[in-house]
Design a protein around this motif. Structure first.
Motif, PDB file in Angstrom:
ATOM      1  N   THR A 395       0.836  -1.204   0.000  1.00 23.06           N
ATOM      2  CA  THR A 395       0.000   0.000   0.000  1.00 23.06           C
ATOM      3  C   THR A 395       0.867   1.249   0.000  1.00 23.06           C
ATOM      4  O   THR A 395       0.608   2.208  -0.738  1.00 23.06           O
ATOM      5  CB  THR A 395      -0.936  -0.001   1.218  1.00 23.06           C
ATOM      6  N   ASN A 396       1.912   1.245   0.808  1.00 26.06           N
ATOM      7  CA  ASN A 396       2.816   2.398   0.846  1.00 26.06           C
ATOM      8  C   ASN A 396       3.580   2.553  -0.464  1.00 26.06           C
ATOM      9  O   ASN A 396       3.885   3.675  -0.890  1.00 26.06           O
ATOM     10  CB  ASN A 396       3.798   2.261   2.003  1.00 26.06           C
ATOM     11  N   GLU A 397       3.917   1.448  -1.084  1.00 20.58           N
ATOM     12  CA  GLU A 397       4.611   1.507  -2.380  1.00 20.58           C
ATOM     13  C   GLU A 397       3.757   2.232  -3.416  1.00 20.58           C
ATOM     14  O   GLU A 397       4.239   3.103  -4.148  1.00 20.58           O
ATOM     15  CB  GLU A 397       4.919   0.097  -2.862  1.00 20.58           C
ATOM     16  N   ILE A 398       2.481   1.882  -3.473  1.00 21.30           N
ATOM     17  CA  ILE A 398       1.579   2.535  -4.409  1.00 21.30           C
ATOM     18  C   ILE A 398       1.375   3.995  -4.017  1.00 21.30           C
ATOM     19  O   ILE A 398       1.302   4.889  -4.865  1.00 21.30           O
ATOM     20  CB  ILE A 398       0.238   1.779  -4.466  1.00 21.30           C
ATOM     21  N   GLY A 399       1.306   4.241  -2.703  1.00 19.95           N
ATOM     22  CA  GLY A 399       1.168   5.619  -2.231  1.00 19.95           C
ATOM     23  C   GLY A 399       2.351   6.477  -2.619  1.00 19.95           C
ATOM     24  O   GLY A 399       2.187   7.638  -3.017  1.00 19.95           O
ATOM     25  N   LEU A 400       3.538   5.915  -2.531  1.00 21.87           N
ATOM     26  CA  LEU A 400       4.732   6.657  -2.919  1.00 21.87           C
ATOM     27  C   LEU A 400       4.709   6.978  -4.412  1.00 21.87           C
ATOM     28  O   LEU A 400       5.069   8.082  -4.824  1.00 21.87           O
ATOM     29  CB  LEU A 400       5.987   5.849  -2.579  1.00 21.87           C
ATOM     30  N   TRP A 401       4.282   6.024  -5.215  1.00 21.42           N
ATOM     31  CA  TRP A 401       4.167   6.251  -6.659  1.00 21.42           C
ATOM     32  C   TRP A 401       3.248   7.437  -6.927  1.00 21.42           C
ATOM     33  O   TRP A 401       3.564   8.310  -7.739  1.00 21.42           O
ATOM     34  CB  TRP A 401       3.636   5.001  -7.351  1.00 21.42           C
ATOM     35  N   ALA A 402       2.099   7.467  -6.253  1.00 25.88           N
ATOM     36  CA  ALA A 402       1.137   8.546  -6.475  1.00 25.88           C
ATOM     37  C   ALA A 402       1.700   9.890  -6.025  1.00 25.88           C
ATOM     38  O   ALA A 402       1.458  10.920  -6.660  1.00 25.88           O
ATOM     39  CB  ALA A 402      -0.173   8.250  -5.749  1.00 25.88           C
ATOM     40  N   MET A 403       2.454   9.896  -4.947  1.00 23.09           N
ATOM     41  CA  MET A 403       3.049  11.151  -4.470  1.00 23.09           C
ATOM     42  C   MET A 403       4.067  11.691  -5.475  1.00 23.09           C
ATOM     43  O   MET A 403       4.079  12.885  -5.778  1.00 23.09           O
ATOM     44  CB  MET A 403       3.734  10.919  -3.126  1.00 23.09           C
ATOM     45  N   THR A 404       4.943  10.814  -5.960  1.00 21.58           N
ATOM     46  CA  THR A 404       6.019  11.259  -6.850  1.00 21.58           C
ATOM     47  C   THR A 404       5.542  11.506  -8.273  1.00 21.58           C
ATOM     48  O   THR A 404       6.062  12.391  -8.965  1.00 21.58           O
ATOM     49  CB  THR A 404       7.160  10.229  -6.867  1.00 21.58           C
ATOM     50  N   ARG A 405       4.541  10.737  -8.731  1.00 20.83           N
ATOM     51  CA  ARG A 405       4.085  10.852 -10.121  1.00 20.83           C
ATOM     52  C   ARG A 405       2.859  11.736 -10.270  1.00 20.83           C
ATOM     53  O   ARG A 405       2.686  12.387 -11.300  1.00 20.83           O
ATOM     54  CB  ARG A 405       3.759   9.455 -10.683  1.00 20.83           C
ATOM     55  N   ARG A 406       1.969  11.742  -9.270  1.00 17.78           N
ATOM     56  CA  ARG A 406       0.710  12.464  -9.409  1.00 17.78           C
ATOM     57  C   ARG A 406       0.586  13.639  -8.439  1.00 17.78           C
ATOM     58  O   ARG A 406      -0.358  14.415  -8.527  1.00 17.78           O
ATOM     59  CB  ARG A 406      -0.487  11.523  -9.201  1.00 17.78           C
ATOM     60  N   GLY A 407       1.488  13.722  -7.478  1.00 12.10           N
ATOM     61  CA  GLY A 407       1.485  14.852  -6.563  1.00 12.10           C
ATOM     62  C   GLY A 407       0.350  14.858  -5.571  1.00 12.10           C
ATOM     63  O   GLY A 407      -0.124  15.925  -5.160  1.00 12.10           O
ATOM     64  N   ILE A 408      -0.126  13.676  -5.168  1.00 13.96           N
ATOM     65  CA  ILE A 408      -1.226  13.611  -4.205  1.00 13.96           C
ATOM     66  C   ILE A 408      -1.033  12.389  -3.315  1.00 13.96           C
ATOM     67  O   ILE A 408      -0.504  11.358  -3.741  1.00 13.96           O
ATOM     68  CB  ILE A 408      -2.598  13.540  -4.929  1.00 13.96           C
ATOM     69  N   ASN A 409      -1.419  12.513  -2.055  1.00 12.66           N
ATOM     70  CA  ASN A 409      -1.305  11.421  -1.095  1.00 12.66           C
ATOM     71  C   ASN A 409      -2.590  10.605  -1.103  1.00 12.66           C
ATOM     72  O   ASN A 409      -3.632  11.068  -0.617  1.00 12.66           O
ATOM     73  CB  ASN A 409      -1.029  11.972   0.307  1.00 12.66           C
ATOM     74  N   ILE A 410      -2.513   9.410  -1.646  1.00  9.44           N
ATOM     75  CA  ILE A 410      -3.718   8.580  -1.748  1.00  9.44           C
ATOM     76  C   ILE A 410      -3.741   7.484  -0.669  1.00  9.44           C
ATOM     77  O   ILE A 410      -4.694   6.700  -0.605  1.00  9.44           O
ATOM     78  CB  ILE A 410      -3.831   7.939  -3.150  1.00  9.44           C
TER      79      ILE A 410
END
Length: 610
Positions: A395-410
């Motif tokens: 879950t954190n791995e996907i969250g990190l992807w969204a932070m770095t690529r999409r600029g939002i904390n999901i």
């Protein structure tokens, strides 16, 4: 014991989950990472095992479940013959030729048939702009001239193509001219028009709830196609009718339909060899991309080490196939890899609740997931603690992807989704362990969550949506109807598997048992009722595509449809995760492993416009 050592913030890069587990847990053999000699397997072929697992597994026994595919000899599956780079120039040339054809002036029916062929060959994603332009032109010219499609075949084809592309303005009333005003039914003379009946049959599956004409279209076309199928003189038409009655186009995963349709299209007299070769090349190129993704996922899975935990379904191949059917567009590699990891976790956690834990243990696990508290995993049994750590990390791995690529904390949204899903698991575990049979309504209310589709579609939404805002995220966590219907269809199709009645693994409930217990119906009657629910849910989903298209991006809407479609195929040939027919294994091999031969086209391939 330094419990702080296993806690890390949401934004940290993910690591091996086992390295953060307390030493007392790592000493157990379950935690030892194993190697399946991945490097040595690089040039071998994937092999399906003949093993199936014991259907009498209980929570207390937690028997071993052999995987249906041997990952020990899963290769990187490299096939340099169909690399995108090698064929890029020819693919571009053939694609340009198809665009020239689409921009040519032609009869409306001819243009619709071309669009239909492009879609069924799996090439729509290459020609979205051209198709949209063509349909807009056809729609406007028909409206201006008040043009009517007089025969049943062309009227039904037009209805289906336009509805597939969200033209809500194409109503069921286009078929009223084929209905007898006295009887209110389709005219009996139409029963002899097999081609028209087939077109009407396929169109009927795009109907909405309350569209009585479309219900009549389905009943009329189905009855007469079944009556005529054994006496159809045209072999080509007979094959298409048999295929349609087995499952309509609208319910079929496009990726699998494309491979079947290529063989049929090749025998058609109006076949365009340029279009066919493009379809075959594109299929092989996309298949290679999917196989490379699969190779990376096999390495991730073996390094994760969870394959040593023998109580759960270890079915990475099926998970990869599922996600490749939901969205197969090559540009969504991140989507497929992340959602495959999520699906693997869903299966793992599902089996924890079904087969492994006591109610007290499951209640504690649910509480820790709800609190997202990994500091107290020593209170859990070893296997359950390991599963929670893996879930936490991914879950954190996907969250990190969204932070770095999409600029939002999901991560908060995914945490909430996991919490709700595990609460549904817990409720179902209580039903089973306490021998309580819920009503069908109660069961399906929980099953929409527990089936796990929301989490996978949430990943699709996060990755494919251009405007990823908090408002959009807040909207999707409420599980809008388009997501709920997709989830419900997967649950219902799963429950319709022939082996579902009888409650085997983990005594898990299903809709058939609930309905039979609630109403006293027979199994046959229950199956009829659930199949009727499938049709009704599709009608709602068809309408949702129009209602929610303004809220969601095109790829996400397609993913919702394709997830439902994939379930029709996945659960048609087995339980979706384990026991499979030989036919299902052959289909799976053709989708992930075996490229389409194209040599036979060389003698009739003509570069340029046909």
């Amino acid at each position: 014991m330094a419990l702080q050592a296993i806690f890390f913030t949401q934004s940290q890069l993910l690591i091996d989950p086992l390295s953060r587990i307390p030493c007392s847990l790592r000493s157990n053999p379950f935690q030892a990472l194993t190697s399946h000699a991945y490097a040595r397997a690089a040039h071998q072929t994937i092999v399906c095992t003949s093993e199936t697992w014991n259907p009498t597994i209980t929570a207390s026994s937690a028997s071993t479940k052999p995987r249906t595919w041997d990952y020990g000899i899963v290769p990187s599956l490299s096939n340099t013959e169909y690399t995108e780079k090698e064929w890029a120039e020819e693919v571009q040339t053939m694609g340009d030729d198809v665009r020239v054809i689409m921009n040519k002036k032609m009869e409306p029916l001819e243009k619709l048939e071309l669009i239909d062929a492009i879609q069924r060959l799996g090439l729509e994603y290459h020609f979205k702009m051209e198709i949209e332009h063509s349909l807009k032109s056809l729609y406007e010219s028909a409206a201006a001239a008040q043009h009517e499609y007089d025969d049943l075949y062309s009227a039904a084809l037009r209805f289906r193509i336009f509805r597939q592309h969200h033209y809500y303005e194409i109503p069921q009333d286009v078929f009223r001219k084929f209905i007898d005003s006295e009887t209110g039914n389709f005219r009996s003379v139409l029963a002899n028009d097999v081609k028209g009946l087939l077109s009407l049959y396929e169109a009927s599956f795009l109907g909405f709830k309350g569209e009585v004409v479309m219900d009549k279209a389905l009943a009329f076309s189905t009855a007469h196609l079944k009556e005529k199928k054994k006496i159809i003189s045209s072999p080509d038409l007979a094959v298409k009718v048999e295929h349609a009655l087995d499952m309509p186009i609208h319910w079929r995963p496009n990726r699998l339909e494309a491979r079947w349709f290529m063989e049929v299209y090749e025998e058609q007299p109006d076949m365009n060899p340029n279009l066919l070769k493009l379809a075959k090349l594109d299929y092989n190129i996309v298949q290679l991309i999917h196989r490379e993704e699969f190779g990376r996922l096999v390495r991730w899975w073996t390094e994760l080490g969870l394959g040593n935990m023998t109580f759960f379904r270890d079915n990475l191949v099926e998970h990869c196939l599922w996600t490749s059917l939901v969205i197969f567009d090559p540009k969504y590699s991140d989507l497929r890899e992340m959602t495959t990891k999520v699906v693997a976790m869903i299966t793992l956690i599902d089996d924890v609740y079904d087969l492994l834990g006591t109610l007290e243990e499951l209640e504690l696990l649910t509480h820790l997931i709800n609190q997202w508290d990994i500091t107290k995993i020593d209170e859990l049994p070893l296997n359950m603690a390991t599963c929670f750590v893996a879930l936490y990390n991914i879950t954190n791995e996907i969250g990190l992807w969204a932070m770095t690529r999409r600029g939002i904390n999901i991560i908060p949204y995914m945490r909430e989704a996991w919490s709700d899903q595990c609460k549904a698991y817990l409720e179902e575990a209580k039903w089973c362990q306490k021998h309580f049979m819920p009503t069908l309504k109660e069961y399906l209310s929980s099953a929409v969550r527990s089936v796990g589709v929301f989490l996978t579609l949430q990943c699709c939404f996060l990755i494919t949506t251009d405007n990823l805002t908090e408002d959009a995220l807040n909207y999707i966590v409420k599980i809008p109807s388009i997501v709920r219907c997709s989830s419900l269809l997967i649950r219902l199709n799963n429950d319709l598997v022939p082996t579902a009645v009888g409650l085997a693994e983990g005594d898990k409930l299903n809709s058939l048992e609930c309905f039979m217990n609630e109403t006293g119906a027979s199994e046959e009657q229950a199956r009829g009722h659930i199949k009727d629910l499938v049709h009704k849910t599709w009608k709602t989903l068809n309408k949702d595509v129009f209602n929610d298209s303004c809220q969601f991006s095109g790829p996400f809407v397609t993913a919702c449809l394709n997830a439902a479609r994939a379930s029709h195929w996945i659960y048609r040939y087995g339980d979706g995760h384990g026991i499979r027919s030989q036919e299902a294994k052959e289909h799976l091999m053709s989708a992930l492993v075996q490229p389409i031969p194209i040599e036979q086209l060389d003698h009739k391939f003509i570069l340029g416009v046909k």
